[in-house]
Design a protein around this motif. Structure first.
Motif, short mmCIF file in Angstrom:
data_model
loop_
_atom_site.label_atom_id
_atom_site.label_comp_id
_atom_site.label_asym_id
_atom_site.label_seq_id
_atom_site.Cartn_x
_atom_site.Cartn_y
_atom_site.Cartn_z
N ILE A 148 0.85 -1.20 0.00
CA ILE A 148 0.00 0.00 0.00
C ILE A 148 0.88 1.24 0.00
O ILE A 148 0.65 2.21 -0.73
CB ILE A 148 -0.91 0.04 1.26
CG1 ILE A 148 -1.90 -1.11 1.27
CG2 ILE A 148 -1.62 1.37 1.36
CD1 ILE A 148 -2.78 -1.16 2.52
N CYS A 186 2.39 1.76 -3.43
CA CYS A 186 1.48 1.74 -4.58
C CYS A 186 1.16 3.17 -5.06
O CYS A 186 0.78 4.02 -4.25
CB CYS A 186 0.19 1.03 -4.17
SG CYS A 186 -0.94 0.85 -5.54
N LEU A 203 -4.25 3.00 -6.30
CA LEU A 203 -4.76 2.59 -4.99
C LEU A 203 -6.15 3.18 -4.71
O LEU A 203 -6.36 4.38 -4.88
CB LEU A 203 -3.79 3.06 -3.90
CG LEU A 203 -4.06 2.58 -2.50
CD1 LEU A 203 -3.76 1.09 -2.37
CD2 LEU A 203 -3.21 3.36 -1.48
N LEU A 253 -5.68 -3.78 -3.35
CA LEU A 253 -5.23 -2.42 -3.66
C LEU A 253 -6.34 -1.59 -4.29
O LEU A 253 -6.35 -0.37 -4.20
CB LEU A 253 -4.04 -2.46 -4.61
CG LEU A 253 -2.80 -3.15 -4.06
CD1 LEU A 253 -1.72 -3.27 -5.12
CD2 LEU A 253 -2.27 -2.37 -2.86
N TYR A 254 -7.26 -2.26 -4.94
CA TYR A 254 -8.34 -1.53 -5.62
C TYR A 254 -9.55 -2.42 -5.68
O TYR A 254 -9.47 -3.60 -5.35
CB TYR A 254 -7.92 -1.11 -7.04
CG TYR A 254 -7.17 -2.17 -7.80
CD1 TYR A 254 -7.86 -3.20 -8.49
CD2 TYR A 254 -5.78 -2.19 -7.82
CE1 TYR A 254 -7.16 -4.18 -9.16
CE2 TYR A 254 -5.09 -3.17 -8.50
CZ TYR A 254 -5.78 -4.16 -9.17
OH TYR A 254 -5.10 -5.14 -9.82
#
Ligand SMILES: Cc1cc2nc3c(=O)[nH]c(=O)nc-3n(C[C@H](O)[C@H](O)[C@H](O)COP(=O)(O)OP(=O)(O)OC[C@H]3O[C@@H](n4cnc5c(N)ncnc54)[C@H](O)[C@@H]3O)c2cc1C
Ligand code: FES
Ligand code: FES
Length: 1312
Positions: free
Chosen positions: A542, A545, A550, A1311-1312
């Motif tokens: 995270i 990123c 993100l 992440l998404y």
């Protein structure tokens, strides 16, 4: 000042601390004598490797202003300042050190400044000492000299102006159990260059603010501005430089050991060759590793390498080459500079940040890189941060052998290399391009000064064109002794784009397979450590990123909660004073505050060395249940310095700790087990030696043989006791509660369990007693809350009359209940030794021994079932309360708990059964608000449970259950909600939680109606001296930090209408105030104050005719005349529970905490804490603020981090040191801390309108658990768990408890 330097003859010379002290006191000091004492002809027998600087300063030099507690670098009580030459450069540096870790022999060439050296009553106090006092930063005062010296050193060593932030982060080294840190931090932040005007305004009245103008800039400045011309700090010593670098010094010291001091690497091997010491030697760099992994027996050969310049130097070729023994502080400073000035070493900024949470400043000042790495080599389970960081970036170390042959290797290889006879000389760190990214984490139980539970460092080289990984380095600590690197996961990542959910999940899958934590108590469970290891990898991703990839709700998951805490805390206090009543209500400074801050206040072990004194230490059982067959100490008696070993057979009277017929001590408990063993580590014998160190060291060598060792599982927990077979009944019934009513509108039935954990008192002053045979009796100086019980216990043990035992307590350096009765181990033990040997005996029980031998605040449990209506009003309650008493029913707290369970609620419909349970553990003991803490917390827990189940506002549920009579809380609550912005903040929290997946906030309140209940007899004697009208009070209560002496002096001054300065209070002495009860339950001040008032009234009545005859005379003239007329100027009084003037009363309070939790790791910080307490008309509101803040923090500390861990199988405690038992530090307290007192509400039945303050706020701290629960529930909701029901979070709410309760699924790591 201690100055060890080289003398021309090659022997080290010692100029003692006494020299500066003597100068300050106008005394002549003969340094020649001490030269001979240590390093002269008799040197070998005078100093041992165990002689620490602390031991030297206190016992040899007799300067006992410097304190000690943990003896392992964990508490800061022993901090002193050192000035020395930096090896190689000759630069003079000044730094703080833990004197308990430094070997006295290592101090060659050092100039040590102790607390006495910076200011004292003879030459004037240092501004740091006065400032700490002015801010009420000293309660019991035991921690104060350490804090002052840490601050002094910080100022001395800072090369630039100190900001508030610099100051606030610099006290990880020091613990305080009393104050809650807020006043200490404010006192010190007032020295900052940019102090908050609100902080500065607090000193306006007491110091001339203009004096705080910067001598350089002319602007306002706290005084930390360093100016060589005008050094306002007081040091003025010359550091001695070495005469000859090439000379190796060799000193034969006691224990048959040999100490070398070398100045170059070759000399290390020459020294080893000289004594053929390769098989049994140790290099001494900072000597701090013994704080992490204690060393009981040092090897035969010790080589001090702290002066080897090559090992401290650094240079840059392609790499950064660090001398292996560069200190952590120097490394940190170097990293700070290089990361900013050399682009190849940008990454050192990240390492620097991590280093800031390794140990603390005094350890970092002398602890070295090599020392840390070798510690990891010796103890592969060590969660070394240095190994983690250096291994991650691919550092190369160099080892040199006796032929000066160099071998280079990476750190993984180093771990498995035989390093005997090798010296680590350098550590090379590579340059890294900007294509690399590095992230590191350290998960720890508290913000500062705690080793890692798990730490992780992640280094990736990215392809500059995309996010594909070219190389990866993933290093962990705290997993298992052989696992440091996640090679499979690294391999998996090569060539992949790190910032896709697929790569992330794939890597986590690999990690899950290869991270395999071991079972290593008291470290957290393998399950937790594994989960956190995975979470750290996720956090790192995270962190790296790109924000366009993100999902923003994940972004705050990149950091730990500690990192999110604002760097500077704030506070607010609100209270009334009333000038016409002064000195009553006046926020006067603590009477002994300044001498405490200056190290001049004497505690028990500050009694100077007594001729012929001996020291004692307990031999402890190594079984939990069985019988003693024999005790063999013949070998021990052969050891030099051992005087005798005593067993129960040596006891002439009753083998008991105290009189087993007191209301709170119904049973006899043996001092030394005569036959049966009831718990693991029960004392069975006493080793008596010429030093405490020797007695402690040798105690475990006494051989105890056992018989009839129980093969049954031990009964340790409340549940074990409930399950115990009927023939072994472990449940003792106490009066409970019977209902008088039962509601009929039962709409929900709710069942649950409340648990409150054990808590160690953690007083900074240890259990210490000095007993001297005097004439036909004994004088006992004892750190005790109760002189009467001490006298009785000793008299019974020795079979002598009570009047042959005189007990005195000047003050306690913290007590919190453990010195009501549990001090009796040290008290009776020293009395027995003094009796047998007819010599004075001194005992300072070490922290591990206290934790092993003595019980704690007991763990308790409340099983409940409530039927409630739709508003949450209880229609009926069936409950059972259990207290884990340990091996006896002494100090049982069931009755207090049942009383307090009622809290502010209507108990008419409650049935509560109450049991104490007997377990195979030490007898547990009272701790601040005993029973009240558990009772109030228990019912508050039930209110929260009802509210959660009904989905109703917990405040409304409380209202639904309030009793209507005798309850002022409805008024107070609305005021509190207003003051604390409660509802507004709840709204904000909703928003915050919606925007953040991994950081969650919670806000809850607790309220209380705490009953102040009088019991026991208390007395006071007031004497007026005819010569000058000054007054002295003998109080039948003990100053334990709560301000008793100051408040009763205020009362006497008020009564006589004289200045408070004319009133002195003497140490508690049981011949002056006999038969008094223990200082406890917060009522002692009131009782003693009443005695003072009554005594003053008697004297005033006797003075009345004189006053009438001399209406215009001064107090002094009246007193003088009275004496001439033969009027007795002394009076006394005693209170008892039958006293009609003493009426029990309730104390109301409300508190709220807002927390922020990182649900991925369990780390948290307290965003804000608000406490309201109804203190009546406070005699001294400033002291009462201190009591409230300190008590609340003590409670918060229990609920969030104090985890007493035992082996339930064996009954042995795992957590017996500051290394593994943590209390809150300065950065763990609420970041915004506010206290409000009731206004214009004198207590109609209180003494002078006041109410007790010392204990109640502890009981309000429960709200922190409820706040944590709300935060965790917010995460569980996001995880899709059912949150309709109450979540019973494990307490203490440690990192592990949070992670277990939140139970985030790895599949959610996205992440998404
Ligand atoms: C209160 C406290 C908190 C701590 N917290 C942390 C923490 O959070 N994280 C962490 O990683 N560490 C922590 N530590 C450990 C600390 O970092 C180490 O104690 C310190 O770095 C050791 O260095 P030293 O110079 O004092 O070693 P010493 O104690 O002097 O020596 C340790 C060992 O290293 C050997 N040695 C030293 N130098 C050499 C050399 N050049 N060649 C060969 N052998 C050598 C010695 O023979 C000895 O065996 C903590 C320690 C304390 C006391
Ligand atoms: S006694 Fe030295 S740090 Fe605790
Ligand atoms: S004042 Fe800090 S420990 Fe008591």
């Amino acid at each position: 000042m201690v100055l060890l330097s080289a003398s021309p003859c090659g022997l080290a010379r010692l100029i003692t601390v006494c020299e500066r002290y003597a100068a300050a006191h106008g005394l002549k000091y003969n340094s020649e004598k001490s030269e001979m004492m240590v390093f002269g002809v008799r040197a070998g027998s005078e100093v041992s490797v165990d002689t620490t600087l602390n031991e030297y300063i206190r016992r040899r030099a007799g300067l006992r202003g410097t304190k000690y507690m943990c003896l392992e670098g964990g508490c800061g009580a022993c901090v002193v300042n050192a000035r020395a030459q930096r090896p190689g450069t000759g630069e003079i540096i000044t730094f703080s050190v833990n004197s308990c870790l430094v070997a006295a022999l290592s101090c060659e060439g050092w100039d040590i400044t102790t607390i006495e050296g910076i200011g004292n009553r003879m030459k004037g106090y240092n501004v740091i000492q006065t400032r700490l006092n002015h801010y009420f930063g000293s309660q019991c005062g035991y921690c104060s000299p350490g804090f002052v010296m840490s601050m002094y050193s910080l100022i001395q060593s800072s090369e630039h102006h100190l900001s508030e932030e610099d100051i606030e982060k610099s006290f990880g080294s020091n613990l305080c159990r009393c104050t809650g840190y807020r006043p200490i931090l404010e006192a010190f932040k007032s020295f900052a260059v940019d102090p908050d005007p609100k902080i500065l305004s607090k000193i306006k009245d007491i110091e001339d603010i203009d004096n705080l103008l910067c001598p350089k800039s002319g602007k306002k400045c706290g005084g930390t501005c360093k100016d060589d011309e005008q050094e306002w700090c007081l040091i003025n010593a010359k550091v001695t430089t070495s005469n000859d670098d090439s000379v190796t010094k060799k000193i034969l010291i006691s224990d048959d050991k040999v100490w070398f001091r070398v100045n170059n690497i070759k000399a290390i091997f020459s020294a080893l060759d000289d004594v053929q010491g390769y098989d049994n030697y140790m290099l001494v760099a900072g000597n701090t590793s013994r704080g992490a992994y204690p060393i009981k027996y040092f090897p035969k050969v010790l080589i001090d390498i702290s002066g080897v310049a090559e090992l401290r130097a650094h240079y840059l070729d392609v790499n950064l080459v660090l001398g292996a023994n560069t200190t952590l502080t120097d490394t940190l400073n170097l990293f700070n500079v290089l990361s900013k000035t050399n682009d190849d070493f940008w990454y050192l900024e990240v390492l620097k940040k991590h280093l800031e949470v390794v140990a603390h400043i005094p350890v970092r000042n002398i602890g070295t890189l090599a020392g840390n790495l070798i510690l990891k080599h010796e103890h592969p389970d060590f969660q070394s941060d240095i190994f983690l960081l250096f291994s991650c970036v691919g550092a190369i170390i160099t080892l040199v052998d006796h032929r000066m042959q160099q071998t280079e290797m990476g750190l993984p290889e180093f771990l498995t290399t035989n390093i005997v006879g090798k010296v680590m000389t350098t550590i090379k760190l590579p340059p890294l391009s900007r294509n690399y990214r590095i992230v590191t984490y350290k998960i720890r139980p508290k913000a500062q000064n705690a080793h890692a539970e798990v730490n992780g460092a992640f280094l990736f080289k990215f392809d500059p064109k995309d996010h594909k990984i070219i190389t990866a380095s993933i290093v962990y600590g705290g997993i298992n002794p052989s696992f440091t690197r996640a090679y499979n996961t690294e391999h998996f990542l090569i060539g992949r784009d790190l910032f896709t959910n697929e790569t992330l999940q794939g890597a986590l899958h690999c990690l899950k397979k290869e991270v395999d934590p071991d079972f290593n108590p008291p470290e957290p469970s393998p399950h937790y450590r594994k989960k956190v290891a995975l979470a750290l990898f996720y956090k790192c991703v995270i962190n790296l990123c790109p924000r366009e990839i993100l999902n923003p709700i994940y972004a705050s998951g990149a950091t730990l909660s500690y990192d999110d805490r604002p760097p500077v805390s704030r506070s607010y206090q609100e209270y009334d004073t009333n000038k016409p009543d002064y000195p009553i209500t006046q926020p006067l400074l603590k009477k002994e505050g300044l001498i405490q801050c200056a190290g001049e206040a004497k505690y028990n072990d500050d009694i100077p060395t007594i001729a012929e004194e001996v020291f004692a230490s307990f031999v402890m059982a190594t079984i939990a249940r069985g019988e003693i067959e024999s005790i063999d100490y013949s070998d021990v008696l052969k050891i030099d310095g051992i005087i005798t070993v005593l067993t129960s057979k040596d006891i002439p009277g009753i083998n008991t700790l105290g009189r087993g017929d007191q209301p709170i001590i119904p049973e006899d408990e043996e001092l030394l087990a005569s036959d049966k063993i009831f718990y693991y580590n029960q004392p069975v014998a006493l080793v008596v030696a010429e030093t405490q160190v020797l007695a402690d060291k040798v105690a475990c060598l006494v051989k105890v043989n056992y018989k009839n060792i129980s093969k049954k599982p031990i009964i340790f927990t409340i549940q074990d006791a409930i399950n115990a077979p009927a023939f072994e009944n472990r449940l003792v019934s106490y009066p409970g509660m019977e209902p008088t009513d039962r509601g009929v509108n039962v709409q929900r039935v709710i069942k649950g369990q409340f648990y409150s954990p054990r808590q160690y008192h953690h007083t900074m002053e240890l259990h210490t007693t000095v007993t001297r045979p005097v004439d036909n009796g004994y004088e006992v100086d004892c750190s005790a809350q109760w002189q009467g019980v001490t006298q009785a216990g000793i008299a019974l043990l020795l079979d002598i009359p009570y009047n042959a035992v005189i007990v005195r307590t000047r003050r306690c350096g913290g007590a919190f209940g453990c010195k009501i009765f549990r001090h009796m181990f040290a008290a009776t033990a020293t009395a027995l030794v003094a009796y047998k040997l007819n010599r004075p005996c001194r005992m300072a029980m070490r922290m591990p021994d206290i934790m092993r031998i003595i019980g704690k605040r007991p763990d308790t449990r409340l099983d409940y079932e409530v039927g409630v209506d739709g508003n949450g009003q209880i229609q009926y309650m069936e409950a059972t309360f259990y207290t884990n008493d340990g091996m006896s029913s002494n100090e049982n707290e069931n009755s207090y708990a049942i009383r307090s369970l009622k809290n502010c609620y209507n108990p008419d419909r409650w049935r509560v059964e109450s049991f104490g349970v007997i377990t195979d553990a030490p007898t547990n003991c009272f701790m601040r608000a005993p029973g009240d803490f558990e009772g109030i917390s228990g019912i508050e827990h039930i209110m929260e449970h009802i509210a959660d189940e009904l989905k109703r506002d917990p405040i409304q549920v409380r209202f639904a259950n309030y009793r209507t009579n005798d309850n002022q809380l409805p008024d107070y609550i609305s005021m509190f909600l207003d003051k604390s912005d409660f509802n507004k903040r709840l709204e904000y929290i909703k928003e915050f939680n919606a925007k953040n997946r991994w950081k969650k906030r919670g806000l809850r309140l607790s309220n209380m109606s705490y009953e102040a209940k009088y019991f026991g007899n208390y007395s006071a004697v007031v004497s007026v001296y005819h010569g000058d009208g000054s007054v002295v009070i003998n109080a039948g209560g003990v100053e334990i930090g709560q301000g008793l002496n100051t408040k009763i002096a205020q009362v006497a001054a008020f009564e006589f209408k004289i200045p408070v300065e004319k009133v002195a209070v003497l140490p508690s002495y049981d011949f002056a105030t006999p038969n008094c009860y223990s200082t406890g339950s917060s009522i002692t001040i009131e009782c003693v104050a009443l005695c003072v008032i009554r005594s003053c009234e008697q004297i005033k009545a006797r003075l009345a005719p004189v006053r009438a005859a001399m209406p215009n005379a001064t107090w002094e003239e009246v007193v003088m005349e009275a004496d001439v007329r033969g009027i007795l100027l002394q009076a006394n009084a005693e209170t008892s529970p039958n006293d009609p003037r003493l009426k029990n009363y309730p104390i109301f309070g409300v508190a709220a905490t807002e927390v922020e939790v990182d649900v991925l790791t369990g780390t948290k910080y307290i965003v804000r804490g608000d406490i309201f307490e109804d203190v009546g008309r406070s005699i001294n509101p400033a002291l009462d603020v201190g009591q409230v803040e300190g008590a609340f923090v003590q409670g918060l500390s229990l609920w969030l981090m104090e985890d007493v861990m035992y082996s339930h199988h064996k009954g042995e405690i795992y957590t017996d040191r500051t290394w593994n038992y943590h209390i809150m530090g300065a950065k763990d307290i609420p970041n915004d801390y506010r206290v409000y007192f009731s206004r214009n509400r004198p207590n109609p039945v209180g003494i002078l309108g006041s109410k007790a303050t010392g204990e109640p706020p502890t009981s309000l701290s429960r709200c922190v658990v409820d706040s944590m629960r709300q935060a965790i529930q917010a995460s569980r909701r996001d995880s899709g768990y059912d949150t309709d029901h109450f979540l019973n979070v494990d307490v203490p709410v440690t990192n592990e408890s949070v992670v277990a309760a939140a139970n985030v699924k790895i599949s959610e790591f996205l992440l998404y």
